[in-house]
Design an enzyme around this catalytic site. Structure first.
Site, PDB file in Angstrom:
ATOM      1  N   SER A  44       3.473  72.007  26.161  1.00 22.62           N
ATOM      2  CA  SER A  44       2.795  71.101  27.090  1.00 22.62           C
ATOM      3  C   SER A  44       3.003  69.631  26.761  1.00 22.62           C
ATOM      4  O   SER A  44       2.791  68.775  27.613  1.00 22.62           O
ATOM      5  CB  SER A  44       1.297  71.402  27.126  1.00 22.62           C
ATOM      6  OG  SER A  44       0.716  71.261  25.848  1.00 22.62           O
ATOM      7  N   ASP A 335      -6.410  63.711  26.663  1.00 29.11           N
ATOM      8  CA  ASP A 335      -7.384  64.786  26.816  1.00 29.11           C
ATOM      9  C   ASP A 335      -7.641  65.434  25.451  1.00 29.11           C
ATOM     10  O   ASP A 335      -7.389  64.831  24.415  1.00 29.11           O
ATOM     11  CB  ASP A 335      -6.932  65.805  27.872  1.00 29.11           C
ATOM     12  CG  ASP A 335      -5.663  66.576  27.488  1.00 29.11           C
ATOM     13  OD1 ASP A 335      -5.233  66.485  26.320  1.00 29.11           O
ATOM     14  OD2 ASP A 335      -5.109  67.274  28.357  1.00 29.11           O
ATOM     15  N   HIS A 338      -3.675  66.280  24.123  1.00 29.43           N
ATOM     16  CA  HIS A 338      -2.439  65.555  24.401  1.00 29.43           C
ATOM     17  C   HIS A 338      -2.602  64.041  24.338  1.00 29.43           C
ATOM     18  O   HIS A 338      -3.563  63.502  24.887  1.00 29.43           O
ATOM     19  CB  HIS A 338      -1.929  65.940  25.801  1.00 29.43           C
ATOM     20  CG  HIS A 338      -1.811  67.405  26.008  1.00 29.43           C
ATOM     21  ND1 HIS A 338      -2.819  68.159  26.608  1.00 29.43           N
ATOM     22  CD2 HIS A 338      -0.833  68.271  25.675  1.00 29.43           C
ATOM     23  CE1 HIS A 338      -2.447  69.434  26.636  1.00 29.43           C
ATOM     24  NE2 HIS A 338      -1.254  69.526  26.072  1.00 29.43           N
TER      25      HIS A 338
END
Length: 371
Positions: A44, A335, A338
């Site tokens: 991600s 977040d 990340h």
């Protein structure tokens, strides 16, 4: 398969390695390309849309993700750009030059493909509690499909091999093997089966198998990206830190075992595979600089997400249409897991052109592109 010429050297270089590897970055070129193409493997941290249309909880194709990205949400787990976006720009690529594999078509693949998938790991089972994702082995299989398409576009295998030998292959994976496997004992037994060092060694064994396949299918310039400081993420602080500020040592120590193995892998591979070049990008060290000296980079908040839910905004990632903080460039983290665009750009720039000698080893991505 084809491209295996010279692979005996690679196999001898890899066969005895029991070390550790991680998250990587790569480069390409734009108007005057520094390299013809950039291929990206990862999770991600660099996914740019491969999970958008699969049955998975690990997706970011909704606001406020992409709030600062041209065109809005794309599937990137950031308010804006990722580290590989920054690297790709420095190599000369336009922002849409490296498409996600999920929608890469025709001539597009000549500039490279992003195979990264949120929740993916080196181990196939990693992230399974989040639903669909494409593991590292799956990403490598997708690359093999791309190579077959490139042979059709370029005319023959020799031309394709020559073309691919000039491209950069950014490999940055391994974070989820800790986040969504080793340090998730309710879902996975790995922490009961292996010590942290044994787990790092196991990961590198599987990782080197995939690197061998990439080599046999034409890859020659490898940028291997280290795992960052997972123990400093808002999620780790929310769950494991008494004061919500002190990084979780046992997690970071495990990450460093992996990174130490990765650096050894780079040394061994460069010594035993003369027709390929490997570099290590020290994402852990670059990120530590941001945590230790935030004001030097314009940051004010290092222990909480700009967007999220719960303690440190780190217990749940951004909810759809949630209002994020307005001062996004002052937060290291976007977040629970990340970094935000501001941090990503710094890490990408220092990966491309090392600011400190420890940023990349034995040299940075800009030099890898020139060789």
């Amino acid at each position: 398969m084809f491209f295996a010429m010279g692979s005996g050297k690679l196999i001898s270089a890899f066969s005895w390695l029991v070390l550790g590897v991680s998250v990587v970055m790569i480069g390409g070129g734009e108007a005057q390309p520094q390299v013809p193409c950039l291929f990206i493997f990862g999770d991600s941290l660099v996914d740019n849309g491969n999970n958008n249309n699969i049955n998975s909880l690990a997706k970011a194709n909704y606001l406020p993700y992409g709030i600062d990205f041209p065109g809005g949400p794309s599937g990137r787990f950031s308010n804006g750009k990722t580290t590989v976006d920054a690297v790709a720009e420095l190599l000369g690529f336009n922002e849409n030059d490296i498409p996600p594999y999920a929608r890469a078509r025709g001539q597009q693949i000549l500039k490279g493909v992003n195979y990264a998938s949120a929740a993916a790991g080196i181990r196939d089972e990693t992230g399974q509690q989040l639903g669909g994702r494409t593991s590292f082995s799956g990403q490598v299989n997708n690359y093999k499909t791309t190579v077959s398409q490139l042979v059709q576009l370029l005319g023959d295998e020799n031309s394709t091999a020559n073309y691919l030998s000039k491209c950069i292959f950014s490999v940055g994976i391994g974070s989820n093997d800790y986040l969504n496997n080793y340090f998730m004992p309710l879902y996975y037994s790995s922490s009961r089966q292996y010590t942290p060092q044994q787990f790092a060694d196991l990961l590198i064994q599987q990782y080197t198998q995939q690197l061998r396949t990439l080599y046999n299918y034409g890859a020659r310039k490898f940028a291997l990206i280290g795992v960052g400081q997972i123990g400093c993420s808002p999620n780790a602080l929310a769950q494991n830190s008494a004061d919500g500020k002190t990084c979780v040592k046992r997690i970071n120590d495990a990450n460093q075992m992996f990174n130490n193995n990765l650096r050894q892998l780079v040394d061994s591979s460069n010594g035993n595979t003369p027709d390929a070049k490997f570099i290590y990008v020290n994402a852990y060290g670059i990120f530590q600089d941001l945590i230790d000296n935030p004001s030097a980079f314009g940051f004010k908040v290092t222990n909480a997400g700009c967007c999220g839910v719960g303690r440190n905004n780190g217990q749940i990632t951004c909810l759809p249409l949630q209002n994020p903080c307005p001062n996004r460039n002052e937060y290291v983290f976007w977040d629970a897991f990340h970094p935000g665009e501001a941090a990503n750009i710094i890490v990408g720039r220092r990966s491309y052109s090392a600011q400190n000698p420890s940023d990349a080893y034995p040299y940075d991505i800009s030099r890898l592109a020139q060789i």
